[in-house]
Write a protein that holds these residues in place. Structure first.
Motif, PDB file in Angstrom:
ATOM      1  N   LEU A   1      -5.576  11.308  -7.918  1.00 37.11           N
ATOM      2  CA  LEU A   1      -4.523  10.577  -7.798  1.00 37.11           C
ATOM      3  C   LEU A   1      -3.746  10.695  -6.607  1.00 37.11           C
ATOM      4  CD1 LEU A   1      -2.825   9.593 -11.144  1.00 37.11           C
ATOM      5  CD2 LEU A   1      -3.954   8.703  -9.692  1.00 37.11           C
ATOM      6  N   ILE A   2      -3.622  12.133  -6.764  1.00 42.56           N
ATOM      7  CA  ILE A   2      -2.331  12.573  -5.394  1.00 42.56           C
ATOM      8  C   ILE A   2      -3.637  12.023  -4.007  1.00 42.56           C
ATOM      9  CG2 ILE A   2      -1.479  14.987  -4.416  1.00 42.56           C
ATOM     10  CD1 ILE A   2      -1.509  15.568  -7.243  1.00 42.56           C
ATOM     11  N   VAL A   3      -4.535  12.193  -3.832  1.00 40.89           N
ATOM     12  CA  VAL A   3      -5.365  12.123  -3.068  1.00 40.89           C
ATOM     13  C   VAL A   3      -5.002  10.991  -2.225  1.00 40.89           C
ATOM     14  CG1 VAL A   3      -7.436  12.768  -1.569  1.00 40.89           C
ATOM     15  CG2 VAL A   3      -6.929  13.994  -3.049  1.00 40.89           C
ATOM     16  N   LEU A   4      -5.865   9.970  -3.545  1.00 41.02           N
ATOM     17  CA  LEU A   4      -5.961   9.029  -3.819  1.00 41.02           C
ATOM     18  C   LEU A   4      -4.016   7.918  -2.849  1.00 41.02           C
ATOM     19  CD1 LEU A   4      -6.646   5.107  -3.232  1.00 41.02           C
ATOM     20  CD2 LEU A   4      -6.499   5.730  -5.876  1.00 41.02           C
ATOM     21  N   GLY A   5      -2.866   8.290  -3.249  1.00 42.24           N
ATOM     22  CA  GLY A   5      -2.066   7.997  -2.803  1.00 42.24           C
ATOM     23  C   GLY A   5      -1.346   8.537  -1.002  1.00 42.24           C
ATOM     24  N   GLY A   6      -1.901   9.260  -1.334  1.00 44.62           N
ATOM     25  CA  GLY A   6      -1.773  10.012   0.714  1.00 44.62           C
ATOM     26  C   GLY A   6      -2.108   9.441   1.070  1.00 44.62           C
ATOM     27  N   VAL A   7      -4.012   8.670   0.452  1.00 48.40           N
ATOM     28  CA  VAL A   7      -4.215   8.010   1.551  1.00 48.40           C
ATOM     29  C   VAL A   7      -3.807   6.091   1.797  1.00 48.40           C
ATOM     30  CG1 VAL A   7      -6.224   7.232   1.978  1.00 48.40           C
ATOM     31  CG2 VAL A   7      -6.630   9.272   1.203  1.00 48.40           C
TER      32      VAL A   7
ATOM     33  N   ALA B   1       4.329  14.805 -11.468  1.00 46.87           N
ATOM     34  CA  ALA B   1       4.906  14.890 -11.703  1.00 46.87           C
ATOM     35  C   ALA B   1       4.032  14.483 -13.243  1.00 46.87           C
ATOM     36  CB  ALA B   1       5.413  13.207 -11.846  1.00 46.87           C
ATOM     37  N   TRP B   2       2.873  14.297 -13.038  1.00 46.27           N
ATOM     38  CA  TRP B   2       1.813  14.780 -14.567  1.00 46.27           C
ATOM     39  C   TRP B   2       0.772  15.934 -14.807  1.00 46.27           C
ATOM     40  CZ3 TRP B   2      -3.453  11.736 -15.165  1.00 46.27           C
ATOM     41  CH2 TRP B   2      -4.344  11.518 -16.235  1.00 46.27           C
ATOM     42  N   GLY B   3       0.651  16.480 -13.225  1.00 51.02           N
ATOM     43  CA  GLY B   3       0.538  17.996 -13.125  1.00 51.02           C
ATOM     44  C   GLY B   3       1.614  18.994 -13.519  1.00 51.02           C
ATOM     45  N   ALA B   4       2.426  18.534 -13.177  1.00 49.11           N
ATOM     46  CA  ALA B   4       3.436  19.674 -13.808  1.00 49.11           C
ATOM     47  C   ALA B   4       3.909  19.748 -14.601  1.00 49.11           C
ATOM     48  CB  ALA B   4       5.083  18.668 -12.849  1.00 49.11           C
ATOM     49  N   VAL B   5       3.622  18.429 -15.740  1.00 53.73           N
ATOM     50  CA  VAL B   5       3.945  18.098 -16.936  1.00 53.73           C
ATOM     51  C   VAL B   5       2.749  18.998 -18.153  1.00 53.73           C
ATOM     52  CG1 VAL B   5       4.272  16.437 -18.757  1.00 53.73           C
ATOM     53  CG2 VAL B   5       5.555  16.263 -17.076  1.00 53.73           C
TER      54      VAL B   5
ATOM     55  N   ALA C   1       0.745  -1.146  -0.176  1.00 50.34           N
ATOM     56  CA  ALA C   1      -0.371  -0.525   0.023  1.00 50.34           C
ATOM     57  C   ALA C   1       0.870   1.255  -0.090  1.00 50.34           C
ATOM     58  CB  ALA C   1      -0.784   0.108   1.124  1.00 50.34           C
ATOM     59  N   VAL C   2       2.129   0.706   1.212  1.00 51.60           N
ATOM     60  CA  VAL C   2       3.001   2.337   1.207  1.00 51.60           C
ATOM     61  C   VAL C   2       3.532   3.054  -0.414  1.00 51.60           C
ATOM     62  CG1 VAL C   2       5.123   2.889   2.208  1.00 51.60           C
ATOM     63  CG2 VAL C   2       2.652   2.345   3.424  1.00 51.60           C
ATOM     64  N   ALA C   3       4.116   1.139  -0.851  1.00 54.23           N
ATOM     65  CA  ALA C   3       5.055   2.118  -2.428  1.00 54.23           C
ATOM     66  C   ALA C   3       3.544   2.204  -3.216  1.00 54.23           C
ATOM     67  CB  ALA C   3       5.399   0.124  -2.516  1.00 54.23           C
ATOM     68  N   LEU C   4       2.741   1.482  -3.086  1.00 55.49           N
ATOM     69  CA  LEU C   4       1.853   1.996  -5.110  1.00 55.49           C
ATOM     70  C   LEU C   4       1.516   3.325  -4.429  1.00 55.49           C
ATOM     71  CD1 LEU C   4      -0.577   0.914  -7.342  1.00 55.49           C
ATOM     72  CD2 LEU C   4      -1.922   0.425  -5.361  1.00 55.49           C
ATOM     73  N   GLY C   5       0.563   3.430  -2.884  1.00 57.10           N
ATOM     74  CA  GLY C   5       0.088   4.928  -2.758  1.00 57.10           C
ATOM     75  C   GLY C   5       1.856   6.097  -3.210  1.00 57.10           C
TER      76      GLY C   5
ATOM     77  N   LEU D   1       1.634   6.797  -7.107  1.00 59.78           N
ATOM     78  CA  LEU D   1       0.041   7.352  -7.474  1.00 59.78           C
ATOM     79  C   LEU D   1       0.936   8.840  -6.929  1.00 59.78           C
ATOM     80  CD1 LEU D   1      -2.743   5.270  -6.376  1.00 59.78           C
ATOM     81  CD2 LEU D   1      -1.627   5.723  -8.820  1.00 59.78           C
ATOM     82  N   PHE D   2       0.853   9.084  -5.609  1.00 59.60           N
ATOM     83  CA  PHE D   2       1.239  10.537  -5.504  1.00 59.60           C
ATOM     84  C   PHE D   2       2.551  10.979  -5.988  1.00 59.60           C
ATOM     85  CE2 PHE D   2       3.192  13.557  -2.078  1.00 59.60           C
ATOM     86  CZ  PHE D   2       1.899  14.481  -1.693  1.00 59.60           C
ATOM     87  N   LEU D   3       3.703  10.862  -5.888  1.00 61.74           N
ATOM     88  CA  LEU D   3       4.258  11.370  -6.846  1.00 61.74           C
ATOM     89  C   LEU D   3       4.171  11.941  -8.159  1.00 61.74           C
ATOM     90  CD1 LEU D   3       7.564   9.585  -5.338  1.00 61.74           C
ATOM     91  CD2 LEU D   3       6.664  11.910  -4.813  1.00 61.74           C
ATOM     92  N   GLY D   4       3.245  10.398  -9.077  1.00 62.84           N
ATOM     93  CA  GLY D   4       2.960   9.964 -10.551  1.00 62.84           C
ATOM     94  C   GLY D   4       1.987  11.179 -10.672  1.00 62.84           C
ATOM     95  N   GLY D   5       1.387  11.666  -9.553  1.00 66.34           N
ATOM     96  CA  GLY D   5       0.076  12.801  -9.991  1.00 66.34           C
ATOM     97  C   GLY D   5       1.106  13.923 -10.252  1.00 66.34           C
TER      98      GLY D   5
END
Length: 258
Positions: free
Chosen positions: A223-229, A46-50, A33-37, A40-44
């Motif tokens: 994605l960011i919220v789900l990753g944080g959770v 990164a996607w937003g920054a792009v 769960a931590v790894a997937l989170g 998702l968190f960092l990917g969200g």
């Protein structure tokens, strides 16, 4: 002599042995769960920054849609993707030197725009409903001739019609107040400070052609919220399992005589 010595011990655990942070399966799931989170968190982010760029709008020319000093997120787009009704960010040295400008596209190449008929802006002879304008007054613009927009150019207005230095202020320029599509670098998707949320798509232009689709901002946020959770939930598993294990451990009574 009639005493009887006994020692009471905890019953044997017939299941799998427990570690200090719960079962091995639980530890593996929490780690997953931590790894997937994190992904998702960092990917969200990164996607937003792009996809998005933040801008601060310095004036009130787009009120009430965007106030002076508001912070917006604008999706990076090519000028060819711009549609009527979009609020766009562009750079044109004949308007402002070395600074981006935020205005609303009301007409594209080939359109004829005029003002006003019954207090409403007209594009290709159609009256446009503009609920984003301040109040219920007419969208009257003084000294506004009928303008035919050249190919690959845009005609832009501010939502605060009475005080916006928009295309109507540049009608005497060589381009007749229009801006090249190639000058557009982004399309505003949301006001993030204050948190006014996503901009509404202007249905008044729908009869003239397809409107642009919202960007992926909602998906990025999800994605960011789900990753944080997932990260917080996975990280909390160990302490919670430890506490539950301490509560469920049976006590051992010392030897004694009855």
């Amino acid at each position: 002599m009639g005493g009887e010595s006994t020692i009471r011990t905890a019953p044997r655990d017939s299941g799998a042995s427990r570690g200090p942070a719960g079962s091995r399966t639980g530890q593996r799931l929490s780690g997953l769960a931590v790894a997937l989170g994190l992904v998702l968190f960092l990917g969200g982010f990164a996607w937003g920054a792009v996809v998005y760029r933040p801008y601060t709008v310095p004036t009130g020319s787009m009120m009430p849609t965007i106030g002076a000093g508001d912070r917006v997120l604008a999706q990076r787009v090519d000028g060819g993707e711009v549609r009527r009704g979009d609020v766009v960010v562009f750079t044109d040295k004949t308007w402002v030197s070395n600074a981006p400008v935020v205005k609303r596209v009301v007409a594209v190449g080939g359109d004829t725009v005029a003002c006003c008929t019954d207090g409403k802006l007209t594009v290709n002879g159609k009256q446009i409903d503009e609920p984003y304008l301040a109040g219920t007054g007419p969208a009257e613009i003084k000294n506004f001739p009928t303008v035919t927009v050249p190919k690959d150019r845009l005609f832009l207005l501010g939502d605060e019609r009475s005080g916006s230095l928009d295309s109507t202020a540049h009608l005497t320029d060589a381009a007749g107040g229009t801006v090249a599509r190639s000058a557009v670098s982004a399309r505003v998707d949301a006001v993030v400070w204050p948190m006014d949320g996503m901009l509404q798509r202007p249905a008044g232009f729908e009869e003239l052609g397809a409107l642009s689709s919202p960007g992926p901002l909602r998906t990025v946020i999800a994605l960011i919220v789900l990753g944080g959770v997932l990260v917080m939930g996975g990280a909390a598993y160990g302490p919670i399992a430890n506490r539950l294990a301490k509560r469920s451990t049976p006590r051992t009574e010392p030897a004694g005589a009855r």
